[in-house]
Structures are given as C-alpha cells and as structure tokens.
Motif scaffolding. Structure first.
Motif: not given
Length: 277
Positions: A40-49
């Motif tokens: 599962l590929v999840v796009a996220a902001s660096s901190v804290p995600h």
C-alpha cells in the motif's frame, strides 16, 4: 526517513509528478482493484505523518501482513491528485475543511478513513515574546491555502489581534477582517514556506507539521496556540472514494489507532502533535 522519496514543490512545478510516481504502478497504489498482497503506497507530509507511518512500517505492519510504502511530499496538492489518479493508494496529511475545499475546487473524490492526530496551529515570532507586543503596522505571514488561512485568521481573532466580519467561515481571507486596530499587514505564502519567512516578518502563523519540521515546538515556542478541544482540524488517513474497504487500508487504519501509535505520538512530540483517538 527510511524508504521514502521526497518530492519538492519546485519539482512539482516543473511537472515531474509522473516521473516521481511512475514506479508506484497502479497495482501497488490503487485501491479496490489492487492486489491485496501488494504494498500500500501512502503519500504523506514528512513530519509527523511520514514519521508515524514509518513507525507503523518498522514495528507493526509485518504482524498484520501489511506491506507499506511511504512517499513524502512537501506540498498540499500532490498527495490528493496522486490519490485521485490511483498512483498512490492513500494519503495522510490533511484535515476535513481542507479536503472539502480541495474536492470542490478540483473535482476530486477523496474521502476520510480515520482521524489520527491534531497539529495545533501556532503564532511564532523571532522578535516579540507576547502576541500583545506586536507593533502597529507589523507584518504577519499566513498560509495561503483557503482553509488554513481562515484557520490562521480565526486564531488571531481568538487572541484579540483582529476581528473578522460576522459569518466569516472556512474560506475567510484578510478581506474578511472587520477590525484591525494595529493595522497588521499580512503576507500570504504557501504553507511550507511560512516558517522560512520568520526572519523577514514580525510573526507567522505556522501549521503544526511545518513548525516541527522547522525545529519549532508548538507547545513551547508559540506565542499563542490553537486549542485542541472540539477542534475540527484533525489529520486523517484518506483514500479515493470506493477504496475505503481495501483490506490494506483497513489494516493500516487499525494500526494507526493502536495503543503503540498513540504512545509513539505522545512520547515523540510532547504535546506538539496530539493523538485524536
């Protein structure tokens, strides 16, 4: 971060989204039609995600049979467009007012799955120690995306800096200010750029994740901080509509609400990021 790929706003502007995400493949990123055994590929902001997701990947995912791939982004647009196109299977970076506005403006179909944490918005300054010390004509930087700008203005209103017009909602801008006794000037910037402007302005309203990334402690360094009580701005795991029951998404949602993740957030961020479950 381990096994992550950072894509900057500048790269986005240069049109490199396809290049940056092509390796994901529709099978690994998309939802209900994807192979349940694929990552599962999840796009996220660096901190804290991304940090929270990396914790899940390193400590919890294998026990649930979940293969997790985390891709970091520094902007608030690409994670949703990539989720809509199926190039990633989910994202984790935003709150409901922002998503509602984004879906409306971009005709996308992203939906929340589960709320994980809150990042209190704060006012920071290198030159004053109290919000009341802001001088007449001071310049305050704000995030320029619709809902976060309104949220920033409401924070300033709550602490007596300005007063908004009656009925100003989640799309309020400086044009909706009814009273500005100190004649504050506002500098509207892309949210990721706001912390960098602190040397050039009198104060700045910074999103919690970008504050932490800039080595600011919302709990300790802010002049004023958004209250966590009854706050609608919790950040959640999100997917394209129809993919909510993807078995991988269900597993990740369960893990993000685990006691281990709650303890990780509390121990790591010391009140700068607050569990919302």
């Amino acid at each position: 971060m381990r096994n992550t790929a950072k894509i900057t706003t500048a790269v986005l502007a240069a049109g490199a989204l396809t290049l940056g995400l092509s390796a994901c493949g529709s099978d690994s990123g998309s939802g209900s039609t994807a192979d349940a055994d694929a990552p599962l590929v999840v796009a996220a902001s660096s901190v804290p995600h991304a940090a929270i997701l990396d914790y899940v990947k390193a400590n919890l995912a294998d026990k649930e049979g979940l293969k997790l791939e985390v891709k970091e982004f520094t902007d608030y647009v690409t994670p949703n467009t990539a989720t809509e196109s199926g190039e990633v299977g989910a994202n984790y970076f935003q709150h409901k007012p922002y998503l509602d506005d984004f879906n409306k403006k971009n005709n996308t179909h992203i939906v929340p799955v589960t709320t994980v944490h809150l990042e209190p918005l704060g006012l920071y300054s290198k030159s004053v120690k109290k919000v009341g010390d802001l001088k007449t004509g001071a310049t305050v930087a704000l995030p320029n995306d619709t809902t976060n700008e309104a949220r920033a203005l409401k924070l300033l209103e709550a602490h007596g800096v300005i007063k908004l017009k009656a009925g100003a909602g989640n799309d309020a801008t400086p044009k909706d200010i009814a009273e500005n006794p100190k004649k504050i000037q506002f500098k509207e910037l892309e949210a990721a750029q706001v912390p960098r402007a602190l040397e050039d302005v009198d104060a700045a309203v910074v999103n919690g994740n970008y504050a932490v990334e800039a080595k600011l402690s919302p709990a300790k360094d802010s002049l004023v901080l958004e209250s966590a009580k009854d706050n609608p701005y919790g950040n959640f795991l999100a997917v394209k509509e129809g993919n909510e029951r993807d078995p991988r998404v269900v597993k990740l949602a369960k893990l993000l609400h685990s006691p281990e993740v709650k303890k990780f957030i509390e121990d790591t961020y010391d009140g700068s990021v607050v569990p919302a479950f």
